[in-house]
Write a protein that holds these residues in place. Structure first.
Motif, PDB file in Angstrom:
ATOM      1  N   ARG A   1     -52.576   2.518 -60.316  1.00 56.15           N
ATOM      2  CA  ARG A   1     -51.869   1.243 -60.158  1.00 56.15           C
ATOM      3  C   ARG A   1     -51.090   1.303 -58.849  1.00 56.15           C
ATOM      4  O   ARG A   1     -50.297   2.216 -58.614  1.00 56.15           O
ATOM      5  N   ILE A   2     -51.315   0.312 -57.989  1.00 56.83           N
ATOM      6  CA  ILE A   2     -50.690   0.232 -56.672  1.00 56.83           C
ATOM      7  C   ILE A   2     -49.868  -1.048 -56.610  1.00 56.83           C
ATOM      8  O   ILE A   2     -50.378  -2.134 -56.903  1.00 56.83           O
ATOM      9  N   LEU A   3     -48.609  -0.914 -56.226  1.00 57.25           N
ATOM     10  CA  LEU A   3     -47.741  -2.066 -56.001  1.00 57.25           C
ATOM     11  C   LEU A   3     -47.586  -2.238 -54.502  1.00 57.25           C
ATOM     12  O   LEU A   3     -47.366  -1.259 -53.785  1.00 57.25           O
ATOM     13  N   ILE A   4     -47.697  -3.475 -54.023  1.00 58.83           N
ATOM     14  CA  ILE A   4     -47.529  -3.745 -52.594  1.00 58.83           C
ATOM     15  C   ILE A   4     -46.471  -4.825 -52.379  1.00 58.83           C
ATOM     16  O   ILE A   4     -46.215  -5.647 -53.261  1.00 58.83           O
ATOM     17  N   TYR A   5     -45.879  -4.782 -51.196  1.00 56.64           N
ATOM     18  CA  TYR A   5     -44.931  -5.809 -50.753  1.00 56.64           C
ATOM     19  C   TYR A   5     -45.043  -5.890 -49.246  1.00 56.64           C
ATOM     20  O   TYR A   5     -45.680  -5.032 -48.619  1.00 56.64           O
ATOM     21  N   CYS A   6     -44.426  -6.924 -48.656  1.00 57.48           N
ATOM     22  CA  CYS A   6     -44.493  -7.053 -47.197  1.00 57.48           C
ATOM     23  C   CYS A   6     -43.247  -7.726 -46.650  1.00 57.48           C
ATOM     24  O   CYS A   6     -42.330  -8.082 -47.391  1.00 57.48           O
TER      25      CYS A   6
ATOM     26  N   PRO B   1     -45.014   5.956 -64.964  1.00 56.83           N
ATOM     27  CA  PRO B   1     -45.799   7.065 -64.411  1.00 56.83           C
ATOM     28  C   PRO B   1     -47.163   6.600 -63.903  1.00 56.83           C
ATOM     29  O   PRO B   1     -47.770   5.685 -64.464  1.00 56.83           O
ATOM     30  N   GLY B   2     -47.595   7.212 -62.841  1.00 56.43           N
ATOM     31  CA  GLY B   2     -48.905   6.923 -62.277  1.00 56.43           C
ATOM     32  C   GLY B   2     -48.953   5.708 -61.375  1.00 56.43           C
ATOM     33  O   GLY B   2     -50.029   5.300 -60.941  1.00 56.43           O
ATOM     34  N   THR B   3     -47.797   5.124 -61.086  1.00 50.90           N
ATOM     35  CA  THR B   3     -47.739   3.949 -60.216  1.00 50.90           C
ATOM     36  C   THR B   3     -47.369   4.373 -58.808  1.00 50.90           C
ATOM     37  O   THR B   3     -46.458   5.180 -58.626  1.00 50.90           O
ATOM     38  N   LEU B   4     -48.050   3.828 -57.834  1.00 55.88           N
ATOM     39  CA  LEU B   4     -47.771   4.124 -56.434  1.00 55.88           C
ATOM     40  C   LEU B   4     -47.322   2.835 -55.754  1.00 55.88           C
ATOM     41  O   LEU B   4     -47.960   1.794 -55.918  1.00 55.88           O
ATOM     42  N   ILE B   5     -46.222   2.903 -55.014  1.00 56.29           N
ATOM     43  CA  ILE B   5     -45.762   1.760 -54.221  1.00 56.29           C
ATOM     44  C   ILE B   5     -46.236   1.999 -52.794  1.00 56.29           C
ATOM     45  O   ILE B   5     -45.914   3.033 -52.199  1.00 56.29           O
ATOM     46  N   LEU B   6     -46.999   1.069 -52.266  1.00 55.16           N
ATOM     47  CA  LEU B   6     -47.561   1.211 -50.927  1.00 55.16           C
ATOM     48  C   LEU B   6     -46.892   0.218 -49.982  1.00 55.16           C
ATOM     49  O   LEU B   6     -46.861  -0.975 -50.231  1.00 55.16           O
ATOM     50  N   ASP B   7     -46.366   0.743 -48.894  1.00 51.97           N
ATOM     51  CA  ASP B   7     -45.753  -0.060 -47.833  1.00 51.97           C
ATOM     52  C   ASP B   7     -46.672   0.047 -46.621  1.00 51.97           C
ATOM     53  O   ASP B   7     -46.813   1.117 -46.029  1.00 51.97           O
ATOM     54  N   ALA B   8     -47.313  -1.061 -46.251  1.00 52.99           N
ATOM     55  CA  ALA B   8     -48.291  -1.054 -45.155  1.00 52.99           C
ATOM     56  C   ALA B   8     -47.707  -1.529 -43.830  1.00 52.99           C
ATOM     57  O   ALA B   8     -48.439  -1.743 -42.871  1.00 52.99           O
ATOM     58  N   ARG B   9     -46.361  -1.660 -43.769  1.00 51.32           N
ATOM     59  CA  ARG B   9     -45.731  -2.041 -42.502  1.00 51.32           C
ATOM     60  C   ARG B   9     -45.790  -0.858 -41.528  1.00 51.32           C
ATOM     61  O   ARG B   9     -46.181   0.254 -41.888  1.00 51.32           O
TER      62      ARG B   9
ATOM     63  N   SER C   1     -53.634  -9.202 -46.055  1.00 49.44           N
ATOM     64  CA  SER C   1     -54.492  -8.188 -45.420  1.00 49.44           C
ATOM     65  C   SER C   1     -54.548  -6.915 -46.248  1.00 49.44           C
ATOM     66  O   SER C   1     -55.621  -6.327 -46.431  1.00 49.44           O
ATOM     67  N   THR C   2     -53.395  -6.481 -46.730  1.00 50.23           N
ATOM     68  CA  THR C   2     -53.339  -5.234 -47.502  1.00 50.23           C
ATOM     69  C   THR C   2     -54.111  -5.379 -48.807  1.00 50.23           C
ATOM     70  O   THR C   2     -54.929  -4.514 -49.158  1.00 50.23           O
ATOM     71  N   TYR C   3     -53.853  -6.462 -49.532  1.00 48.93           N
ATOM     72  CA  TYR C   3     -54.550  -6.676 -50.807  1.00 48.93           C
ATOM     73  C   TYR C   3     -56.058  -6.728 -50.587  1.00 48.93           C
ATOM     74  O   TYR C   3     -56.831  -6.072 -51.292  1.00 48.93           O
ATOM     75  N   THR C   4     -56.481  -7.488 -49.587  1.00 52.38           N
ATOM     76  CA  THR C   4     -57.910  -7.619 -49.309  1.00 52.38           C
ATOM     77  C   THR C   4     -58.523  -6.282 -48.916  1.00 52.38           C
ATOM     78  O   THR C   4     -59.600  -5.920 -49.402  1.00 52.38           O
TER      79      THR C   4
ATOM     80  N   VAL D   1     -38.683   0.023 -49.938  1.00 56.44           N
ATOM     81  CA  VAL D   1     -38.451   0.136 -51.370  1.00 56.44           C
ATOM     82  C   VAL D   1     -38.461   1.625 -51.717  1.00 56.44           C
ATOM     83  O   VAL D   1     -39.353   2.367 -51.275  1.00 56.44           O
ATOM     84  N   LYS D   2     -37.454   2.027 -52.476  1.00 55.51           N
ATOM     85  CA  LYS D   2     -37.322   3.448 -52.845  1.00 55.51           C
ATOM     86  C   LYS D   2     -38.592   3.928 -53.549  1.00 55.51           C
ATOM     87  O   LYS D   2     -39.110   3.259 -54.438  1.00 55.51           O
ATOM     88  N   GLY D   3     -39.084   5.057 -53.095  1.00 52.35           N
ATOM     89  CA  GLY D   3     -40.285   5.648 -53.665  1.00 52.35           C
ATOM     90  C   GLY D   3     -41.582   5.189 -53.020  1.00 52.35           C
ATOM     91  O   GLY D   3     -42.642   5.719 -53.331  1.00 52.35           O
ATOM     92  N   ALA D   4     -41.503   4.209 -52.135  1.00 48.73           N
ATOM     93  CA  ALA D   4     -42.722   3.706 -51.484  1.00 48.73           C
ATOM     94  C   ALA D   4     -43.295   4.746 -50.534  1.00 48.73           C
ATOM     95  O   ALA D   4     -42.561   5.511 -49.904  1.00 48.73           O
ATOM     96  N   ILE D   5     -44.597   4.744 -50.439  1.00 45.39           N
ATOM     97  CA  ILE D   5     -45.319   5.606 -49.503  1.00 45.39           C
ATOM     98  C   ILE D   5     -45.817   4.713 -48.376  1.00 45.39           C
ATOM     99  O   ILE D   5     -46.341   3.623 -48.620  1.00 45.39           O
ATOM    100  N   ASN D   6     -45.652   5.173 -47.153  1.00 45.02           N
ATOM    101  CA  ASN D   6     -46.070   4.381 -46.007  1.00 45.02           C
ATOM    102  C   ASN D   6     -47.481   4.744 -45.573  1.00 45.02           C
ATOM    103  O   ASN D   6     -47.804   5.916 -45.371  1.00 45.02           O
ATOM    104  N   LEU D   7     -48.318   3.736 -45.480  1.00 48.09           N
ATOM    105  CA  LEU D   7     -49.623   3.846 -44.850  1.00 48.09           C
ATOM    106  C   LEU D   7     -49.771   2.562 -44.060  1.00 48.09           C
ATOM    107  O   LEU D   7     -50.111   1.509 -44.604  1.00 48.09           O
ATOM    108  N   SER D   8     -49.441   2.651 -42.786  1.00 48.39           N
ATOM    109  CA  SER D   8     -49.457   1.486 -41.913  1.00 48.39           C
ATOM    110  C   SER D   8     -50.840   0.825 -41.950  1.00 48.39           C
ATOM    111  O   SER D   8     -51.853   1.517 -41.950  1.00 48.39           O
ATOM    112  N   PHE D   9     -50.870  -0.501 -41.986  1.00 47.50           N
ATOM    113  CA  PHE D   9     -52.133  -1.217 -42.146  1.00 47.50           C
ATOM    114  C   PHE D   9     -53.231  -0.743 -41.186  1.00 47.50           C
ATOM    115  O   PHE D   9     -54.373  -0.549 -41.618  1.00 47.50           O
TER     116      PHE D   9
END
Length: 178
Positions: free
Chosen positions: A108-113, A64-72, A136-139, A82-90
């Protein structure tokens, strides 16, 4: 070895010309390369201990409370994510978009690329390693004050991953190409 006088004068002349050109460009307080470079160094120090395995990424994503961020791009996100990821393009990461999407900087934010997945060039086309979107996303998140950011570390074969994806039909089609 002494540098010939004419070479020293040539180098000095080039430096003066560059300095004059830079002085002619009006300053822009909205662009801070020195601040960016300092931020990259600070983010890199934290990032070294914030990269996680596939197993940990899956486990953390279920908490709970974890957000998966997809910046593509939205297009690539719609193809497969990834299932449950929210898209916010870089390019859309801004003060206001982050404030609206993730108001609590302690989330808590999880990222992948793209460069986390192989054998899926359509939705995850490779970038040069130094241009990986994770950097770029992490920075950017670090610059905006988010410190609870975790990055998927390994390169994962999309055909054998344990990560759940949406839409499942796209993943199934990719996995059948074994």
């Amino acid at each position: 070895m002494r540098t010939p006088g004419w070479l020293t004068l040539l180098a000095l002349g080039g430096a003066l010309t560059l300095s004059a050109q830079q002085a002619a460009v009006p300053p822009n307080p909205e662009i801070d390369i020195d601040g960016y470079l300092r931020s990259v160094k600070a983010a890199a120090l934290q990032r070294a201990s914030h990269r996680v395995s596939e197993e940990d990424f899956v486990r953390m994503s279920r908490e709970p409370g974890t957000l998966i961020l997809d910046a593509r791009s939205r297009q690539k996100y719609d193809e497969l994510h990834v299932k449950g990821a929210i898209n916010l393009s870089f390019p859309d990461i801004t003060i206001d978009s982050l404030r609206a999407l993730i108001p609590d900087k302690g989330t808590r934010i999880l990222i992948y690329c793209n460069n986390n997945f192989r054998n899926a060039p359509g939705p995850f086309p490779s970038k040069l390693p130094a241009a990986s979107l994770n950097h770029s996303t992490y920075t950017a998140l670090h610059i905006y004050g988010y410190r609870n950011v975790w990055e998927l570390g390994p390169l994962i074969d999309i055909r054998t991953t344990r990560l759940p994806f949406d839409p499942p039909a796209t993943l199934e089609a990719i996995q059948k190409v074994r």
